[in-house]
Every structure is written in C-alpha cells, then in structure tokens.
Design a protein around this motif. Structure first.
Motif, short mmCIF file in Angstrom:
data_model
loop_
_atom_site.label_atom_id
_atom_site.label_comp_id
_atom_site.label_asym_id
_atom_site.label_seq_id
_atom_site.Cartn_x
_atom_site.Cartn_y
_atom_site.Cartn_z
N ASN A 39 0.81 -1.21 0.00
CA ASN A 39 0.00 0.00 0.00
C ASN A 39 0.85 1.27 0.00
OD1 ASN A 39 -2.36 -1.46 -0.04
ND2 ASN A 39 -2.69 -1.33 2.16
N LEU A 40 2.04 1.17 0.55
CA LEU A 40 2.93 2.32 0.58
C LEU A 40 3.18 2.83 -0.84
CD1 LEU A 40 4.62 4.04 2.56
CD2 LEU A 40 6.50 2.46 2.16
N TYR A 41 3.37 1.91 -1.78
CA TYR A 41 3.57 2.30 -3.18
C TYR A 41 2.23 2.60 -3.85
CZ TYR A 41 4.69 1.98 -8.14
OH TYR A 41 4.81 2.25 -9.47
N GLU A 42 1.25 1.75 -3.61
CA GLU A 42 -0.03 1.90 -4.29
C GLU A 42 -0.73 3.22 -3.98
OE1 GLU A 42 -1.17 0.00 -6.68
OE2 GLU A 42 0.57 -1.31 -6.46
N HIS A 43 -0.52 3.75 -2.80
CA HIS A 43 -1.19 4.99 -2.42
C HIS A 43 -0.44 6.25 -2.86
CE1 HIS A 43 -3.36 2.32 0.54
NE2 HIS A 43 -4.32 2.82 -0.22
N CYS A 44 0.66 6.08 -3.57
CA CYS A 44 1.37 7.24 -4.12
C CYS A 44 0.56 7.78 -5.31
CB CYS A 44 2.75 6.84 -4.64
SG CYS A 44 3.92 6.43 -3.37
N SER A 45 0.73 9.03 -5.57
CA SER A 45 0.05 9.61 -6.75
C SER A 45 0.69 9.03 -8.00
CB SER A 45 0.18 11.13 -6.74
OG SER A 45 1.52 11.51 -6.96
N ALA A 47 1.70 10.54 -10.54
CA ALA A 47 2.85 11.36 -10.94
C ALA A 47 4.11 10.91 -10.20
CB ALA A 47 2.56 12.83 -10.64
N ARG A 48 3.98 10.54 -8.95
CA ARG A 48 5.15 10.09 -8.18
C ARG A 48 5.55 8.65 -8.54
NH1 ARG A 48 7.12 12.83 -3.65
NH2 ARG A 48 6.00 14.76 -3.26
N LYS A 49 4.57 7.81 -8.89
CA LYS A 49 4.88 6.43 -9.25
C LYS A 49 5.80 6.34 -10.45
CE LYS A 49 0.79 4.09 -7.47
NZ LYS A 49 -0.41 3.36 -7.80
N ILE A 50 5.76 7.33 -11.32
CA ILE A 50 6.63 7.34 -12.50
C ILE A 50 8.10 7.27 -12.09
CG2 ILE A 50 7.41 8.75 -14.46
CD1 ILE A 50 4.52 9.86 -14.59
N PHE A 51 8.42 7.86 -10.95
CA PHE A 51 9.81 7.96 -10.51
C PHE A 51 10.18 6.91 -9.47
CE2 PHE A 51 8.38 12.22 -11.74
CZ PHE A 51 9.28 12.47 -12.78
#
Length: 109
Positions: A39-45, A47-51
């Motif tokens: 969930n730590l990754y999944e709840h990122c926006s 735009a942030r997941k791209i990086f």
C-alpha cells in the motif's frame, strides 16, 4: 513436599511470562497489516509512481525472475530433493526438502 511447591511456583511464574508474551504477540499481529508495504507504493500519486519502483514483489513476479545458480563442479556429488531437483550440498537438500514438506515456495537454480 518442597519439590512440588517449588515446581508449582516455577510453573505459575512461567504461565505469567508466557501470557505476557502471548499478549505482546497478539498486539503485534493486530498491528501488522499484510498489505502495508504494498500500500505504501499503491497509495502514491500516479505522478510520483513514474519515478519510483516498488520494492515488494508478488510471488508471481518473484518466480518470473530467472534464477542463475552456480555451476555444479562435480556431477557425481549432486544431491536430489524430494521433487528431483539437483542441489549442490546435503544442506541444500535438507532445506529444500523441508520447504517442500511445509509447502513453502522457493527457487532452485
């Protein structure tokens, strides 16, 4: 008469200690959420997941990564697991067989 009294006192203290530990483990179990890391990754926006690259992998992703083990040096000394997989040592065989018996997935190269 002293021995049963001493044993009884020891068992009472042990019971108190084990109850404390059980309570702590139950609290930890309630506080631990299996999906927390994912969930730590999944709840990122988005735009942030791209990086970012998620650090946790699913079992399927983990098994999809090819394993490159070391070459066997002496073919005559190879050992086989319960599933007939070649391993390099008796220790690897024991570990693999134990994992197999408990139904725990693993990789063998």
């Amino acid at each position: 008469m002293i021995t049963p009294l001493a044993q009884s006192q020891y068992e009472k203290h042990m019971e108190i200690l084990l109850e404390k530990r059980l309570t702590l483990m139950e609290r930890l179990n309630r506080a631990y959420e299996d999906e927390e890391v994912q969930n730590l990754y999944e709840h990122c926006s988005s735009a942030r997941k791209i990086f970012k690259t998620p650090l946790e992998r699913t079992m399927e992703q983990w098994f999809a990564i090819p394993y490159k083990g070391l070459d066997y040096r002496n073919e005559e000394q190879q050992m086989l697991t319960k599933h007939g997989e070649s391993v390099r040592s008796k220790s690897e065989k024991i570990i693999a067989d134990r994992l197999i018996s408990y139904g725990i997935p693993y990789k063998n190269g």
